[in-house]
Design an enzyme around this catalytic site. Sequence first.
Site, PDB file in Angstrom:
ATOM      1  CG  HIS A  85      -2.009  -1.053   1.058  1.00 17.95           C
ATOM      2  ND1 HIS A  85      -2.962  -1.266   2.014  1.00 17.95           N
ATOM      3  CD2 HIS A  85      -2.287  -1.937   0.057  1.00 17.95           C
ATOM      4  CE1 HIS A  85      -3.776  -2.229   1.620  1.00 17.95           C
ATOM      5  NE2 HIS A  85      -3.380  -2.657   0.438  1.00 17.95           N
ATOM      6  CD  GLU A  87      -2.199   3.760   3.094  1.00 15.26           C
ATOM      7  OE1 GLU A  87      -1.852   3.259   1.998  1.00 15.26           O
ATOM      8  OE2 GLU A  87      -3.278   3.489   3.642  1.00 15.26           O
ATOM      9  CB  CYS A 122      -6.110  -1.557   4.943  1.00 16.47           C
ATOM     10  SG  CYS A 122      -4.345  -1.924   5.136  1.00 16.47           S
ATOM     11  CB  CYS A 125      -1.990   1.018   6.000  1.00 24.14           C
ATOM     12  SG  CYS A 125      -1.291   0.229   4.533  1.00 24.14           S
TER      13      CYS A 125
END
Length: 165
Positions: A85, A87, A122, A125
């Site tokens: 991801h 992040e 999510c 993250c």
Amino acid sequence: MVKPQKGERISKIDTYLNCAEVFAYRSTCIKRKYGAVIVKDDVVISTGYNGAPRGFENCCDKGKCPRIERDMHQGEGYGICRAIHAEANALLNCSRQQTIGADLYLTGVNPEDNSIHKAKPCPLCARTIIQAGINNVYLRVGEGAENYIVVPAKELEWVQSEEKK
């Protein structure tokens, strides 16, 4: 993308969210494109977008997404997802010393039409954002200036509810 109106400058927050949007367009994910920017003391210290680990085949290269094929939605099937991801990628480029007290800006884009997707980290993250010492997370939630929310990192949803959503 937020643009200035009649010679006015856009806010710093919208500027950083615009930067996150630009990085989202670099994403290799065909389900959802995300971009992240980490800022500390008004300086961009890291950026990231979602995609497979460096040197590995991306879903856009394969032409398919296992989560789309299984009709999985946000929060489902991350174990079969090829992407790291945005992040996480942004945080992987920093030390914790750099991220303590920094802010993270996150923008999501729908690949079909490049419209803004309501951004939300999510739970995995969110855990890494909290652990990194990030102060606030700015989430673009729609088109236009000042269309974002600010969430203190410690208030992010970092564990999924045991109830089926």
